[in-house]
Design an enzyme around this catalytic site. Structure first.
Site, PDB file in Angstrom:
ATOM      1  CG  ASP A 101     -62.314  85.679   0.983  1.00  0.00           C
ATOM      2  OD1 ASP A 101     -61.640  84.746  -0.594  1.00  0.00           O
ATOM      3  OD2 ASP A 101     -63.336  85.660   1.105  1.00  0.00           O
ATOM      4  CD  GLU A 161     -60.769  80.524   2.434  1.00  0.00           C
ATOM      5  OE1 GLU A 161     -61.195  81.481   3.289  1.00  0.00           O
ATOM      6  OE2 GLU A 161     -62.382  79.613   2.323  1.00  0.00           O
TER       7      GLU A 161
END
Length: 388
Positions: free
Chosen positions: A10, A105
């Site tokens: 992420d 992500e």
């Protein structure tokens, strides 16, 4: 069957981090990304802004009250998409088993490639370091046996964290977390769960299934399983990349045309190398350029045939460059070249492009070359006259 190893990677405060690359002077300052007009809502806040209580989806007016020194920067989706493409490309160097969950992500199955590393976490460190070095983007990586635990792990240590969450550690690391931090539980669901006595993730084990079902519906068992560390390790793999892009930001503006062309060719060489490595070709070439005054231009051209060679890409890019209204007094500080509209090279029915035939060929040789491709359908006028 051995357990899977899933990474959730992420990008930390992605939009804000993206603007720090363009303007390093924002480093260490409270930044909010959104339109600076009345009624705007904060899209992303830097970690410095978050210390004042500024967060995503917060009205900008409220954010400014909480942080009077807040710096507001405008959204730049083209730049975000370019960085996202580069981010995914780097991750793909480590594993092709990738599920892109959003622009910032990805889930990655590293069960097999991680075996090549002396210590398992060395792979996570290598990915994190490469993304930070090449893109200047901080990422957090969660490691788990399934997607849910990997996602929860990546949220536990930001920015630049690497966290492992095993099933045997769920009661210690997962259960004590507030229920609002559970991935998949929406803001409107939280107060209804608290009415049932569910304040922490572990509390999902202490309330009857029937009561939970009144709030969670047909996903009740899914969340109970999540609370106990169970979840899917299957990824929705996008085996066909949507685009292949290369970009570069320059610390000082480039004014010389030949120097700029050389920089562009460097990026095109990388696009060609990656396209051929992935055995794909594209029909659309995109080119973006940013000048020192932060004016950004983007153009694209779509061909009627596929290509992946640097000569053809360069020809299109320089044609697009000619369309930009460049200020002679402004140097270039960012370029981006992207090949998109991709297709597997093996699936493309190659057609002879008449315009690529060697112009030095005489008529007889040109007809011979065409007939080699089209099974002798082309005739010389003299032959037709003889028949007549």
């Amino acid at each position: 069957m051995s357990a899977r190893v899933i990474f959730h990677i992420d990008i930390n405060a992605f939009f804000a981090s993206a603007h720090l690359i363009l303007n390093p002077e924002l480093e260490g300052k409270p930044v909010a990304v959104c339109r600076d007009v009345q009624g705007s809502v904060v899209t992303t806040a830097s970690y410095e802004a978050r210390k004042f209580g500024v967060g995503s989806a917060m009205p900008l007016s409220q954010a400014k009250r909480l942080c009077p020194e807040l710096i507001v920067v405008e959204l730049d989706f083209e730049w975000y998409q370019e960085l996202s493409s580069q981010f995914v490309s780097i991750v793909r160097e480590y594993s092709n088993m990738i599920e892109q969950a959003s622009i910032d992500e990805v889930y990655v199955d590293v069960t097999e490639p991680i075996k090549a590393y002396k210590r398992p976490l060395d792979m996570a460190v290598a990915i994190q370091k490469q993304i930070l070095t090449e893109l200047k983007l901080p990422v957090s990586i969660g490691v788990g046996p399934n997607k849910f635990l990997a996602k929860m792990a990546s949220d536990m240590d930001k920015p630049l964290g690497i966290t492992v969450l095993r099933i045997r550690e769920v009661h210690q690391k997962l259960w004590p977390l507030p229920i609002e931090e559970m991935h998949g539980i929406g803001k409107k669901t939280v107060p209804r769960l608290k009415e049932l006595g569910v304040f922490k993730i572990g509390d999902l084990n202490n309330v009857s299934y029937d009561k939970l079902k009144t709030v969670l519906g047909n996903r009740t068992q899914v969340f109970i399983d999540y609370a106990n560390g169970l979840g899917s390790a299957s990824l929705n793999l996008e085996r066909d990349a949507k685009s292949i892009g290369q970009s570069q930001t320059f610390s000082s503006g480039i004014y010389d045309y030949d120097e700029l062309k050389e920089k562009i060719l460097t990026e095109i060489n990388e696009v060609e190398k990656r396209a051929k490595a992935q055995n794909v070709m594209g029909k659309t070439v995109q080119f973006s350029i940013r000048f020192e005054d932060m004016k950004t231009y983007a153009r694209s051209v779509t061909m009627d045939h596929y290509l992946n060679d640097k000569e053809s890409i360069l020809e299109r890019v320089m044609g697009l460059y000619g369309e930009f209204e460049a200020d002679d007094h402004q140097g270039v500080n960012f370029i981006s070249v992207t090949l998109t509209n991709l297709k597997e090279a093996d699936e493309i029915e190659e057609q002879l492009n008449l315009f690529t035939i060697d112009k030095n060929l005489d008529t007889d040789h040109m007809i011979d070359e065409l007939n080699n491709e089209f099974n002798g359908v082309f005739k010389r006028a003299s032959e037709l006259l003889k028949k007549d």
